[in-house]
Each structure stands twice: as structure tokens, then as C-alpha cells.
Enzyme design. Structure first.
Site, PDB file in Angstrom:
ATOM      1  N   CYS A 137       0.831  -1.203   0.000  1.00 13.38           N
ATOM      2  CA  CYS A 137       0.000   0.000   0.000  1.00 13.38           C
ATOM      3  C   CYS A 137       0.868   1.257   0.000  1.00 13.38           C
ATOM      4  CB  CYS A 137      -0.906  -0.031   1.230  1.00 13.38           C
ATOM      5  SG  CYS A 137      -1.866   1.460   1.447  1.00 13.38           S
ATOM      6  N   CYS A 140      -0.300   4.062   2.323  1.00 13.28           N
ATOM      7  CA  CYS A 140       0.012   3.844   3.746  1.00 13.28           C
ATOM      8  C   CYS A 140       1.502   4.065   4.023  1.00 13.28           C
ATOM      9  CB  CYS A 140      -0.335   2.418   4.163  1.00 13.28           C
ATOM     10  SG  CYS A 140      -1.865   1.787   3.474  1.00 13.28           S
ATOM     11  N   ASP A 141       2.374   3.565   3.165  1.00 15.17           N
ATOM     12  CA  ASP A 141       3.801   3.506   3.498  1.00 15.17           C
ATOM     13  C   ASP A 141       4.700   4.357   2.606  1.00 15.17           C
ATOM     14  OD1 ASP A 141       3.078   1.566   5.378  1.00 15.17           O
ATOM     15  OD2 ASP A 141       3.226  -0.031   3.902  1.00 15.17           O
TER      16      ASP A 141
END
Ligand code: NAP
Length: 312
Positions: A137, A140-141
Site C-alpha cells: 500500500c 500507507c507507506d
């Protein structure tokens, strides 16, 4: 205190993504006592989409913002239980018993909206380096890789969107690695990625992810020439599609297609009376807008087993 203030419901919806939220709105507005369960915080995979540009009425909106709006809207009409995983559903005498991590509930109808989860590559280094440079993701990261070199594997819409996002947030170099000579993604995404100088590497298969404490380099081979090569990266994003989260459906005896998606008819009915399915779990287009439409249809279809008049 929930909207309905009771433990026994007419309808239980499993999964609070776009399909589940939309089903809640239509069910609640039809006077159906509805509960929704989500094993995490809701929103499904749409939550992590950096930018949604094809949901009618919103020229551009982040997945997080759209899911937040849907959650607020749906919670006017249904009890939504987050971080409550459904472990088992059984049916007896037209009543469903729903066992969650917290309690046992009953309902007369169930809509399955569990969606999909990320597919894994299954190559050496993937599991060992997950969270140490391997991610599923970018939203997200991606932040951790600002100013660094990253690669995304996959040739579909998701992979292209991830690559564009990583370039936008300031990764120094973004590679898109695809196994064939043609991308699967829509041309608009391909054009955007090329315009943003994402380096697209075609006919390449990643065989191994290397690194001691964190990702250091990838080992790849070219499917046309057979040549092997190494690519130094700090981050590696796997975006190769999804697999349906179908365990509850299987246990209930719901029929699946050969890929594991639930087979539902135009009314979103499955082969088990009282069980409906909506959203990504049914395969198909896998778009937010189609998930919402299926959720709406499924909710209204439940009137058949709830002994209520179809409201439209
Ligand atoms: P997808 O469309 O199924 O694409 C998966 C990609 O991963 C394909 O290019 C596939 O290669 C590749 N792949 C699969 N297994 C692989 C492996 N073991 N090694 C290397 N590559 C592998 O998946 P997605 O991009 O996650 O999208 C899922 C669904 O959501 C699609 O229906 C998509 O249209 C939809 N979606 C839509 C939007 C949007 O419209 N804005 C955004 C995101 C997702 P091949 O091409 O060779 O098969």
C-alpha cells in the site's frame, strides 16, 4: 447506543466498504433493522486509494475522504461495529446466527461484502522483508520513501496509481515493473505515469527481493531475452491484484466461481436463501460505484425474506 438499540437484527452486513455502507443506507431507509460488522475500521480497499476520479459527482476525492463521508452517512441508518470480526455464520430455520469476536447476534438476512485482500507474489524475500521495505500500500507507506528509489510491481490500474502517487510524494525514482509487454491499466493512467517520468520496465519478472535489515535490491529476468538483472531500490510495492475474502461464504455453502468470487444474480441473491452478496467479493468491475450499486440492490432484495414490501 446504536441506531436500533437491540441485539437481534433483521439484516447483518459483513464488511463496511462502499458496498456495505450503501447497503446500510438503503436498508435503514427501508425500515430494516441493520447491523454492520467490519474486522478493522471500515472503508475496505477504497480507503487507501490516494485519488478517486471516477465516482460520479466527485471529480477528485481521496479514498479516505469518500469513505469517511459514506461512514457518516451510513451510521445514520445502521449500527456499525468496527474492529468486530465475524468468525462464523450458521443458518437454521431461516435464522442466521452470527458469531463475532465480541458476541452472538441473529438476523433474518445477511449481505456479504467482505471484499478482497492483496495478492502476494510468493517470492523469496517478500515475507521476510514485509514492513522493511516491502509493502502492499503506497498510500500507507509511501511517505517513508520520500527522496528514495522505489519499484512497484504490477500492470493494472492499482499499480499505475501507486506509481503515480509515489512520484507525486517525492520519491526520487519510481520504477513500474510488469511481466508482459503491455499494461493492463487504463490508458489515462499509463499516460499520466509516463508524463510524471515513472520508468516503466516491461517483460520483467521479479524473482527475489534482497536485503539484510531492509530491502536493498531486486533480482529480475527479462522474459524476452532471458537476461538477468539487479535493480537497487529502498522500497518495493506489490500491486498485482486481489483475492476474494470468501471463507464465511464457503462455510455458509454459498457458491463461488472458479476464481473464488461469490456468484450472485442481478438481485444480488446467492444460492443460499437469505444470503446476498455485493461489491468486490462478487468479482465484476470492482469499482466503488458498482459496489455501491450492488449494495443498494442487495439491501432492497432482502425485503423478500424479511416479509416487507419492496419500497421502490
Ligand atoms: P488487476 O487489474 O487484476 O491487475 C493485476 C496486475 O498484476 C496485472 O497487470 C497482472 O499481470 C499483474 N500480476 C498478477 N499476478 C502477478 C504475478 N504473480 N507477478 C507479476 N505480476 C502479476 O488488479 P488491480 O490493478 O489491483 O485492480 C483490481 C481491480 O480494481 C480491477 O478490476 C481494476 O480495474 C480495479 N481498479 C480500478 C481503479 C480505477 O478505475 N480507478 C483503480 C484501482 C483498481 P497481467 O496483466 O499479465 O495479468
Amino acid at each position: 447506543m446504536g441506531v436500533w438499540e437491540i441485539m437481534d437484527y433483521e439484516l447483518a452486513i459483513i464488511g463496511a466498504g462502499p458496498a456495505g455502507y450503501s447497503a446500510s443506507i438503503y436498508a435503514g431507509r427501508s425500515g430494516i433493522k441493520t447491523v454492520v460488522f467490519d474486522k478493522i475500521g471500515g472503508g475496505g480497499l477504497a480507503l487507501v486509494s490516494p485519488n478517486i476520479e471516477n465516482y460520479a459527482g466527485f471529480e477528485s476525492i481521496s479514498g479516505a475522504d469518500l469513505m469517511d463521508k459514506m461512514q457518516k452517512h451510513a451510521s445514520k441508518y445502521a449500527d456499525i461495529h468496527f474492529i468486530e470480526e465475524v468468525k462464523n455464520i450458521t443458518k437454521k430455520d431461516n435464522l442466521f446466527t452470527i458469531e463475532t469476536t465480541n458476541k452472538i447476534y441473529t438476523s433474518k438476512a445477511v449481505i456479504l461484502c467482505m471484499g478482497t485482500e492483496y495478492r502476494k507474489l510468493g517470492i523469496p524475500g517478500e515475507q521476510e522483508l514485509q514492513g522493511k521495505g516491502v509493502s502492499y500500500c503506497a498510500t500507507c507507506d509511501g511517505f517513508f520513501f520520500k527522496g528514495k528509489k522505489v519499484a512497484v510491481v504490477g500492470g493494472g490500474n492499482s499499480a499505475l496509481i501507486e506509481a503515480i502517487f509515489l512520484k507525486q510524494i517525492g520519491c526520487e525514482e519510481v520504477y513500474l515493473i510488469h511481466r508482459r509487454d503491455q499494461l493492463r491499466a487504463e490508458t489515462a493512467y499509463e499516460n499520466e505515469a509516463r508524463g510524471k517520468k515513472v520508468q516503466i520496465l516491461l517483460n520483467k519478472i521479479v524473482e527475489k527481493i534482497n536485503g539484510e535489515q531492509k530491502v536493498e535490491y531486486l533480482e529480475m529476468y527479462d522474459t524476452k531475452s532471458g537476461n538477468k538483472s539487479k535493480l537497487s531500490v529502498d522500497g518495493f510495492f506489490v500491486s498485482i491484484g486481489e483475492i476474494p475474502q470468501n471463507t464465511l461464504a464457503k462455510d455458509l455453502g454459498v457458491k463461488l466461481d472458479e476464481r473464488g468470487y461469490i456468484i450472485a444474480d442481478k438481485q444480488q441473491k446467492t444460492n443460499v436463501r437469505g444470503v446476498y452478496a455485493a461489491g468486490d467479493i462478487t468479482g465484476g468491475l470492482r469499482q466503488v460505484i458498482t459496489a455501491c450499486a450492488e449494495g443498494a440492490i442487495a439491501a432492497l432484495s432482502t425485503t423478500e425474506v424479511l416479509g416487507k414490501a419492496y419500497p421502490y
